[in-house]
Design a protein around this motif. Sequence first.
Motif, mmCIF file in Angstrom:
data_model
loop_
_atom_site.group_PDB
_atom_site.id
_atom_site.type_symbol
_atom_site.label_atom_id
_atom_site.label_comp_id
_atom_site.label_asym_id
_atom_site.label_seq_id
_atom_site.Cartn_x
_atom_site.Cartn_y
_atom_site.Cartn_z
ATOM 1 N N ARG A 87 0.832 -1.207 0.000
ATOM 2 C CA ARG A 87 0.000 0.000 0.000
ATOM 3 C C ARG A 87 0.867 1.259 0.000
ATOM 4 N NH1 ARG A 87 -3.961 -0.935 4.847
ATOM 5 N NH2 ARG A 87 -4.367 1.265 4.476
ATOM 6 N N PHE A 88 1.932 1.249 0.801
ATOM 7 C CA PHE A 88 2.851 2.387 0.840
ATOM 8 C C PHE A 88 3.491 2.607 -0.530
ATOM 9 C CE2 PHE A 88 7.157 4.029 1.242
ATOM 10 C CZ PHE A 88 6.932 5.215 1.913
ATOM 11 N N ASP A 89 3.971 1.521 -1.137
ATOM 12 C CA ASP A 89 4.613 1.629 -2.447
ATOM 13 C C ASP A 89 3.647 2.180 -3.497
ATOM 14 O OD1 ASP A 89 6.989 0.697 -1.382
ATOM 15 O OD2 ASP A 89 6.721 -1.364 -2.135
ATOM 16 N N ALA A 90 2.379 1.760 -3.435
ATOM 17 C CA ALA A 90 1.384 2.259 -4.386
ATOM 18 C C ALA A 90 1.151 3.761 -4.188
ATOM 19 C CB ALA A 90 0.071 1.493 -4.234
ATOM 20 N N ARG A 91 1.063 4.206 -2.955
ATOM 21 C CA ARG A 91 0.867 5.641 -2.692
ATOM 22 C C ARG A 91 2.103 6.436 -3.084
ATOM 23 N NH1 ARG A 91 -2.939 6.258 2.618
ATOM 24 N NH2 ARG A 91 -4.527 4.820 1.889
ATOM 25 N N LEU A 92 3.277 5.887 -2.813
ATOM 26 C CA LEU A 92 4.512 6.560 -3.186
ATOM 27 C C LEU A 92 4.617 6.695 -4.706
ATOM 28 C CD1 LEU A 92 7.173 7.799 -2.266
ATOM 29 C CD2 LEU A 92 8.172 5.500 -2.338
ATOM 30 N N ALA A 93 4.209 5.660 -5.425
ATOM 31 C CA ALA A 93 4.243 5.708 -6.888
ATOM 32 C C ALA A 93 3.366 6.846 -7.416
ATOM 33 C CB ALA A 93 3.791 4.372 -7.470
ATOM 34 N N VAL A 94 2.212 7.070 -6.788
ATOM 35 C CA VAL A 94 1.331 8.174 -7.197
ATOM 36 C C VAL A 94 2.035 9.508 -6.968
ATOM 37 C CG1 VAL A 94 -0.815 9.380 -6.625
ATOM 38 C CG2 VAL A 94 -0.807 6.892 -6.872
ATOM 39 N N LEU A 95 2.703 9.645 -5.845
ATOM 40 C CA LEU A 95 3.394 10.897 -5.531
ATOM 41 C C LEU A 95 4.604 11.138 -6.427
ATOM 42 C CD1 LEU A 95 3.258 10.839 -1.638
ATOM 43 C CD2 LEU A 95 1.934 12.297 -3.184
ATOM 44 N N GLN A 96 5.138 10.088 -7.007
ATOM 45 C CA GLN A 96 6.314 10.238 -7.855
ATOM 46 C C GLN A 96 5.979 10.449 -9.329
ATOM 47 O OE1 GLN A 96 8.463 6.675 -6.740
ATOM 48 N NE2 GLN A 96 9.676 7.783 -5.229
ATOM 49 N N GLN A 97 4.695 10.492 -9.668
ATOM 50 C CA GLN A 97 4.314 10.740 -11.056
ATOM 51 C C GLN A 97 4.657 12.180 -11.432
ATOM 52 O OE1 GLN A 97 0.341 9.454 -11.903
ATOM 53 N NE2 GLN A 97 0.758 7.362 -11.246
#
Length: 124
Positions: A87-97
């Motif tokens: 879940r953390f990795d998925a949220r981080l991926a959104v922030l890194q777009q």
Amino acid sequence: MPTHALEPAMLNALIALDDLPRQNASQVKNKWGEVVRLVRQSGSVAVTNHSAVEMVLVDASTYRQLTEDVQALKDRERAVLQELEQRFDARLAVLQQPDAARKVTALFDTRGKLGRRPKAGASF
């Protein structure tokens, strides 16, 4: 794995340390046969030295069950941590777009104002 999984059965069946049958260290040494019978009968016995519990004797099946329960708890903890990591990795991926900074800036620029009325109650 669901975070609401049942607790291992043995953890609920353990007797509180103060409620265990007691044998002092001399009795354990001198009357081992009686102590073994007591452990088999009650599942565990607190061994005391000067009235303080120093250890607990458990039968082999109780020990096996305890180790299985500990492993089950570790496995559940590992699964929960893996789920949180995903879940953390998925949220981080959104922030890194690439457009994430622009979206955050736009959010702060609204200063809490909504673009349209919220839908609630009977009108929803």
